[in-house]
Design a protein around this motif. Structure first.
Motif, PDB file in Angstrom:
ATOM      1  N   SER A   2       5.937   5.119  -4.004  1.00 25.68           N
ATOM      2  CA  SER A   2       4.881   6.723  -2.958  1.00 25.68           C
ATOM      3  C   SER A   2       5.212   7.432  -2.737  1.00 25.68           C
ATOM      4  O   SER A   2       6.884   7.552  -2.386  1.00 25.68           O
ATOM      5  CB  SER A   2       4.400   5.775  -1.024  1.00 25.68           C
ATOM      6  OG  SER A   2       3.619   6.834  -0.997  1.00 25.68           O
ATOM      7  N   SER A  27      -4.934   6.856  -0.963  1.00 21.38           N
ATOM      8  CA  SER A  27      -4.636   5.905  -1.190  1.00 21.38           C
ATOM      9  C   SER A  27      -5.150   4.415  -1.956  1.00 21.38           C
ATOM     10  O   SER A  27      -6.308   4.885  -2.091  1.00 21.38           O
ATOM     11  CB  SER A  27      -3.640   5.590   0.291  1.00 21.38           C
ATOM     12  OG  SER A  27      -3.505   4.146   0.568  1.00 21.38           O
ATOM     13  N   TRP A  33      -9.186   7.414   5.088  1.00 21.47           N
ATOM     14  CA  TRP A  33      -8.458   7.249   4.163  1.00 21.47           C
ATOM     15  C   TRP A  33      -9.661   7.464   2.750  1.00 21.47           C
ATOM     16  O   TRP A  33     -10.880   6.858   2.851  1.00 21.47           O
ATOM     17  CB  TRP A  33      -7.554   5.929   3.703  1.00 21.47           C
ATOM     18  CG  TRP A  33      -6.501   6.249   5.168  1.00 21.47           C
ATOM     19  CD1 TRP A  33      -6.719   6.494   6.344  1.00 21.47           C
ATOM     20  CD2 TRP A  33      -4.903   6.090   4.975  1.00 21.47           C
ATOM     21  NE1 TRP A  33      -5.562   6.435   7.237  1.00 21.47           N
ATOM     22  CE2 TRP A  33      -4.506   6.191   5.717  1.00 21.47           C
ATOM     23  CE3 TRP A  33      -4.734   5.999   3.182  1.00 21.47           C
ATOM     24  CZ2 TRP A  33      -3.121   6.492   5.792  1.00 21.47           C
ATOM     25  CZ3 TRP A  33      -3.007   5.730   3.824  1.00 21.47           C
ATOM     26  CH2 TRP A  33      -2.592   5.990   4.737  1.00 21.47           C
ATOM     27  N   ALA A  60       0.745  -1.278   0.023  1.00 23.42           N
ATOM     28  CA  ALA A  60      -0.046  -0.405  -0.199  1.00 23.42           C
ATOM     29  C   ALA A  60       0.439   1.284   0.008  1.00 23.42           C
ATOM     30  O   ALA A  60       2.352   1.359   0.604  1.00 23.42           O
ATOM     31  CB  ALA A  60      -1.009  -0.013   1.298  1.00 23.42           C
ATOM     32  N   SER A  61       0.847   2.494  -0.543  1.00 20.47           N
ATOM     33  CA  SER A  61       0.995   3.719  -0.241  1.00 20.47           C
ATOM     34  C   SER A  61      -0.044   4.452  -0.693  1.00 20.47           C
ATOM     35  O   SER A  61      -0.716   4.684  -0.698  1.00 20.47           O
ATOM     36  CB  SER A  61       1.958   4.096  -2.218  1.00 20.47           C
ATOM     37  OG  SER A  61       1.123   3.366  -2.843  1.00 20.47           O
ATOM     38  N   ILE A  62      -0.009   5.509  -0.130  1.00 16.12           N
ATOM     39  CA  ILE A  62      -0.056   7.197  -0.117  1.00 16.12           C
ATOM     40  C   ILE A  62       0.052   7.972  -2.012  1.00 16.12           C
ATOM     41  O   ILE A  62       1.535   8.168  -1.990  1.00 16.12           O
ATOM     42  CB  ILE A  62       0.212   7.906   1.124  1.00 16.12           C
ATOM     43  CG1 ILE A  62       0.168   7.564   2.817  1.00 16.12           C
ATOM     44  CG2 ILE A  62      -0.891   9.590   0.747  1.00 16.12           C
ATOM     45  CD1 ILE A  62       1.086   8.472   3.238  1.00 16.12           C
ATOM     46  N   GLU A  63      -1.317   8.563  -2.286  1.00 15.93           N
ATOM     47  CA  GLU A  63      -0.515   9.050  -3.534  1.00 15.93           C
ATOM     48  C   GLU A  63      -0.968  10.471  -3.015  1.00 15.93           C
ATOM     49  O   GLU A  63      -0.420  11.315  -3.918  1.00 15.93           O
ATOM     50  CB  GLU A  63      -1.914   8.642  -4.406  1.00 15.93           C
ATOM     51  CG  GLU A  63      -1.704   9.080  -5.845  1.00 15.93           C
ATOM     52  CD  GLU A  63      -3.150   9.153  -6.585  1.00 15.93           C
ATOM     53  OE1 GLU A  63      -3.859   9.970  -6.741  1.00 15.93           O
ATOM     54  OE2 GLU A  63      -3.240   7.504  -6.217  1.00 15.93           O
TER      55      GLU A  63
END
Length: 204
Positions: free
Chosen positions: A154, A186, A199, A2-5
């Motif tokens: 990310s 995300s 989120w 998982a990552s934060i955009e």
């Protein structure tokens, strides 16, 4: 993994906030202000932290932020871990700028090595488990004090800090209530974490 955009900072004047983050830090796509007048007081429970190469770059970003209407929370100074300071953006978001080195090695630049969103949480170990279950990979972990997750692709790294300790780092009281004024975009979303951070899902 998982990552934060992006992070959506909620502000009463999103146009002014967008101009601040773009002009001061060059964060055009990473920070996306949106309209909100949700009640909030005191510490909102997070900081937007920039890790930069050297003290001159720290000073350049902090001075630019102050010129654009931010207020000083912690003047830039040397510490055991390096050099850094903290400001409160006009929309209320706390921004820290720091370098792990205490000496300049060249002229100041606008280079940013890392963008780290630090969330203040009640129980670091429990929140760590929560995020690992949602696909976040642990890069650094210091017991119940601090956790940083890593995703090479990310643009924004996620870190968890004890709420009171994060407030101390930012130079503010840990007291606060109401909205965090923050939504995280995300590929792991949508969900709300144990500390009320929201989120949202991003397009695949």
């Amino acid at each position: 993994m998982a990552s934060i955009e992006h992070v959506a900072v909620e502000a009463a004047d999103p146009t002014a906030a967008e101009s601040f983050y773009s002009t001061v830090f060059g964060l055009d796509s990473e920070v996306r202000p949106r309209l909100s007048e949700a009640p909030t007081t005191g510490f909102r429970g997070f900081t937007l932290s920039l890790v930069v190469p050297q003290p001159a770059t720290v000073n350049g970003f902090i001075n630019a932020a102050l010129d654009a209407g931010a207020t000083t929370l912690k003047p830039a100074a040397k510490s055991l871990w390096g050099y850094g300071g903290a400001v409160r953006a006009p929309d209320g978001t706390i921004c820290t700028v720091a370098s792990s080195t205490k000496k300049d090695t060249g002229p100041a630049s606008r280079e940013i090595d890392e963008i780290v969103l630090q969330l203040g949480v009640a129980d670091v170990a429990a929140s760590k488990r929560f995020y690992v279950e949602r696909g976040f990979a642990v890069a650094k972990s210091y017991g119940r004090k601090y956790v940083q997750f890593a995703e090479p692709a990310s643009p924004i790294k996620l870190a968890l800090y004890k709420h009171r300790d994060l407030a101390k780092v930012a130079g503010v009281s840990p007291d606060g209530s109401g909205s965090h004024r923050l939504v995280l975009g995300s590929d792991a979303g949508p969900f709300t974490d144990p500390d009320g951070f929201t989120w949202e899902a991003t397009a695949p």
